[in-house]
Design a protein around this motif. Structure first.
Motif, mmCIF file in Angstrom:
data_model
loop_
_atom_site.group_PDB
_atom_site.id
_atom_site.type_symbol
_atom_site.label_atom_id
_atom_site.label_comp_id
_atom_site.label_asym_id
_atom_site.label_seq_id
_atom_site.Cartn_x
_atom_site.Cartn_y
_atom_site.Cartn_z
ATOM 1 N N MET A 1 0.848 -1.253 -0.075
ATOM 2 C CA MET A 1 0.344 0.140 -0.092
ATOM 3 C C MET A 1 0.856 1.249 -0.016
ATOM 4 O O MET A 1 2.041 1.224 0.775
ATOM 5 C CB MET A 1 -1.005 -0.004 1.150
ATOM 6 C CG MET A 1 -1.759 1.407 1.370
ATOM 7 S SD MET A 1 -2.677 1.556 2.824
ATOM 8 C CE MET A 1 -4.047 0.188 2.357
ATOM 9 N N LYS A 2 0.491 2.037 -0.739
ATOM 10 C CA LYS A 2 1.184 3.647 -0.761
ATOM 11 C C LYS A 2 0.442 4.391 -0.049
ATOM 12 O O LYS A 2 -0.807 4.663 -0.138
ATOM 13 C CB LYS A 2 1.278 4.006 -2.335
ATOM 14 C CG LYS A 2 2.257 3.006 -3.001
ATOM 15 C CD LYS A 2 2.154 3.685 -4.466
ATOM 16 C CE LYS A 2 1.102 3.702 -5.406
ATOM 17 N NZ LYS A 2 1.220 3.730 -6.817
ATOM 18 N N VAL A 3 0.806 5.200 0.698
ATOM 19 C CA VAL A 3 0.107 6.197 1.669
ATOM 20 C C VAL A 3 0.986 7.534 1.485
ATOM 21 O O VAL A 3 2.097 7.785 1.539
ATOM 22 C CB VAL A 3 0.466 5.509 3.196
ATOM 23 C CG1 VAL A 3 -0.168 7.009 4.317
ATOM 24 C CG2 VAL A 3 -0.024 4.258 3.381
ATOM 25 N N GLY A 4 0.067 8.551 1.427
ATOM 26 C CA GLY A 4 0.321 9.838 1.251
ATOM 27 C C GLY A 4 -0.080 10.659 2.497
ATOM 28 O O GLY A 4 -0.975 10.259 3.319
ATOM 29 N N ILE A 5 0.672 11.688 2.830
ATOM 30 C CA ILE A 5 0.087 12.680 3.894
ATOM 31 C C ILE A 5 0.115 14.003 3.439
ATOM 32 O O ILE A 5 0.901 14.750 2.713
ATOM 33 C CB ILE A 5 1.072 12.537 5.243
ATOM 34 C CG1 ILE A 5 1.567 11.286 5.677
ATOM 35 C CG2 ILE A 5 0.925 13.538 6.077
ATOM 36 C CD1 ILE A 5 2.598 10.984 6.665
ATOM 37 N N TYR A 6 -0.960 14.694 3.931
ATOM 38 C CA TYR A 6 -1.363 16.147 3.569
ATOM 39 C C TYR A 6 -1.626 16.781 5.016
ATOM 40 O O TYR A 6 -2.523 16.497 5.410
ATOM 41 C CB TYR A 6 -2.484 16.228 2.565
ATOM 42 C CG TYR A 6 -2.704 17.379 2.017
ATOM 43 C CD1 TYR A 6 -2.300 17.450 0.881
ATOM 44 C CD2 TYR A 6 -3.224 18.660 2.626
ATOM 45 C CE1 TYR A 6 -2.514 19.127 0.012
ATOM 46 C CE2 TYR A 6 -3.658 19.822 2.296
ATOM 47 C CZ TYR A 6 -3.130 20.070 0.922
ATOM 48 O OH TYR A 6 -3.352 21.233 0.289
ATOM 49 N N ASN A 7 -0.871 17.738 5.503
ATOM 50 C CA ASN A 7 -1.042 18.404 6.885
ATOM 51 C C ASN A 7 -0.906 19.824 6.605
ATOM 52 O O ASN A 7 -0.755 20.360 5.675
ATOM 53 C CB ASN A 7 0.108 17.947 7.736
ATOM 54 C CG ASN A 7 1.384 18.338 7.295
ATOM 55 O OD1 ASN A 7 2.141 17.504 6.471
ATOM 56 N ND2 ASN A 7 2.010 19.506 7.610
ATOM 57 N N ASN A 8 -1.861 20.617 7.683
ATOM 58 C CA ASN A 8 -1.458 21.947 7.859
ATOM 59 C C ASN A 8 -0.425 22.154 8.605
ATOM 60 O O ASN A 8 0.514 21.617 8.609
ATOM 61 C CB ASN A 8 -2.894 22.667 8.465
ATOM 62 C CG ASN A 8 -2.884 22.049 10.110
ATOM 63 O OD1 ASN A 8 -2.047 21.542 10.499
ATOM 64 N ND2 ASN A 8 -4.030 22.136 10.447
ATOM 65 N N GLU A 9 -0.158 23.500 8.730
ATOM 66 C CA GLU A 9 1.450 24.027 9.266
ATOM 67 C C GLU A 9 1.357 24.234 10.608
ATOM 68 O O GLU A 9 2.516 24.948 11.252
ATOM 69 C CB GLU A 9 1.680 25.238 8.443
ATOM 70 C CG GLU A 9 1.607 25.194 6.977
ATOM 71 C CD GLU A 9 2.824 24.294 6.522
ATOM 72 O OE1 GLU A 9 3.885 24.196 7.134
ATOM 73 O OE2 GLU A 9 2.373 23.343 5.618
ATOM 74 N N THR A 10 0.278 23.843 11.365
ATOM 75 C CA THR A 10 0.595 24.134 12.805
ATOM 76 C C THR A 10 1.585 23.253 13.509
ATOM 77 O O THR A 10 1.891 22.312 12.961
ATOM 78 C CB THR A 10 -0.749 23.729 13.783
ATOM 79 O OG1 THR A 10 -1.169 22.184 13.632
ATOM 80 C CG2 THR A 10 -2.020 24.599 12.838
ATOM 81 N N THR A 11 2.161 23.421 14.726
ATOM 82 C CA THR A 11 3.229 22.690 15.324
ATOM 83 C C THR A 11 2.699 21.578 15.408
ATOM 84 O O THR A 11 3.726 20.433 15.484
ATOM 85 C CB THR A 11 3.759 23.592 16.559
ATOM 86 O OG1 THR A 11 4.068 24.659 16.051
ATOM 87 C CG2 THR A 11 4.692 22.811 17.256
ATOM 88 N N GLU A 12 1.419 21.215 15.992
ATOM 89 C CA GLU A 12 1.166 19.761 16.259
ATOM 90 C C GLU A 12 0.882 18.982 15.137
ATOM 91 O O GLU A 12 1.311 17.771 15.412
ATOM 92 C CB GLU A 12 -0.183 19.800 17.190
ATOM 93 C CG GLU A 12 -0.873 18.649 17.698
ATOM 94 C CD GLU A 12 -0.038 17.649 18.433
ATOM 95 O OE1 GLU A 12 -0.380 16.685 18.417
ATOM 96 O OE2 GLU A 12 0.739 18.213 18.919
ATOM 97 N N SER A 13 0.404 19.498 14.032
ATOM 98 C CA SER A 13 0.273 18.814 12.947
ATOM 99 C C SER A 13 1.606 18.335 12.249
ATOM 100 O O SER A 13 1.596 17.440 11.855
ATOM 101 C CB SER A 13 -0.431 19.718 11.960
ATOM 102 O OG SER A 13 -1.882 19.628 12.293
ATOM 103 N N GLN A 14 2.558 19.183 12.631
ATOM 104 C CA GLN A 14 3.885 19.009 11.952
ATOM 105 C C GLN A 14 4.654 17.841 12.737
ATOM 106 O O GLN A 14 5.042 17.079 12.259
ATOM 107 C CB GLN A 14 4.687 20.191 11.976
ATOM 108 C CG GLN A 14 4.577 21.337 11.205
ATOM 109 C CD GLN A 14 4.805 21.221 9.589
ATOM 110 O OE1 GLN A 14 5.444 20.164 9.426
ATOM 111 N NE2 GLN A 14 4.395 21.832 8.818
#
Length: 271
Positions: free
Chosen positions: A1-14
């Motif tokens: 399986m190929k998994v991608g990640i898409y996140n916002n720029e908050t410290t916790e999300s990082q």
């Protein structure tokens, strides 16, 4: 399986992104942001909306999973402290999914050109300088003449978002259709509209034909277009809406009761 990640720029999300990526690679899964099988969004519903539009040309072959790092979201089933459980679910993935309908939107201009959009939550049209006036057609038949601030057209899953704030109904996400809600309509002995939300079925086509060509703002989810008419330029004439042939799919590894989520978000735990 190929998994991608898409996140916002908050410290916790990082922080969660870094941890999740390490766990994905440790579990023997492939990290691939370009052609993933599953996209994990980290943030909230806004982050998932952005990811949806980023991957909109790949909807037929990928599934989404949402991790929320702030307030509870309607599209985000996992919390930031459940990374290990989520990775275990990815390893044991058997293709399970649930899909929801989307909204097709076609904007027609005076020069004959047409812009096409797909909305996960909603589309809106309003006039920012004066009362918006438009004719509302349902399946090519004139239904009413609308005067007011604007109109909101939402999907079932988007019915708990902006649609609810303008007085629209909450739709079961398993239904196939869309909804029209008014924004501050004018209703008096001269001008009349239905004055309530309208829920359309899967085969309905809604068209809005604008009477005025100046200073409209059109949105599709988080994208905003200011349609200011300028001499010699094209201007917006009509917008049509119908259920899209595309759908969004989520890798649903555990069941999250929609109506419990509605209750928790808008009513709370009181008796």
């Amino acid at each position: 399986m190929k998994v991608g990640i898409y996140n916002n720029e908050t410290t916790e999300s990082q922080r969660v992104t870094k941890l999740l990526r390490a766990e994905i690679e440790r579990a023997g899964l492939v990290y691939d942001d370009q052609n993933p099988d599953v996209v994990i969004t980290i943030g909230g519903d806004g982050t998932l909306l952005s990811a949806f539009h980023h991957y909109i040309d790949q909807l037929d072959r990928l599934r989404f999973v949402g991790i929320h790092t702030g307030h509870l979201g309607f599209y985000t089933d996992w919390r930031n402290f459940e990374i290990d459980d989520l990775v275990d679910s990815l390893v044991q993935d058997s293709g399970q999914s649930v899909s929801y309908p989307l909204l097709d939107m076609r904007a027609g201009y005076s020069d004959g050109t047409v812009d096409r959009y797909v909305a996960l939550n909603e589309a809106t049209i309003r006039n920012i300088t004066r009362t918006m006036v438009c004719d509302v057609y349902i399946n090519n038949q004139l239904f009413e003449n609308f005067r007011g601030d604007g109109l909101c057209i939402s999907t079932p899953t988007g019915s708990t978002a902006y649609n609810k704030s303008v007085g629209g109904a909450i739709m079961d996400p398993n239904s196939v259709g869309f909804q029209l809600a008014e924004m501050a309509s004018l209703n008096n002995r001269v001008f009349r509209t239905l004055g309530s939300p309208i829920i359309f079925g899967a085969d309905t086509k809604l068209m809005l034909r604008l009477r005025d060509v100046n200073d409209h703002v059109m949105t599709c989810d988080r994208e905003q277009l200011h349609l200011k008419n300028e001499k010699g330029k094209r201007y917006l004439m009509e917008i049509s809406f119908q259920v899209s042939q595309k759908r969004i799919s989520f890798a649903r590894y555990r069941h999250t009761n929609f109506w419990n989520r509605v209750k928790d978000s808008f009513i709370g735990g009181g008796k």
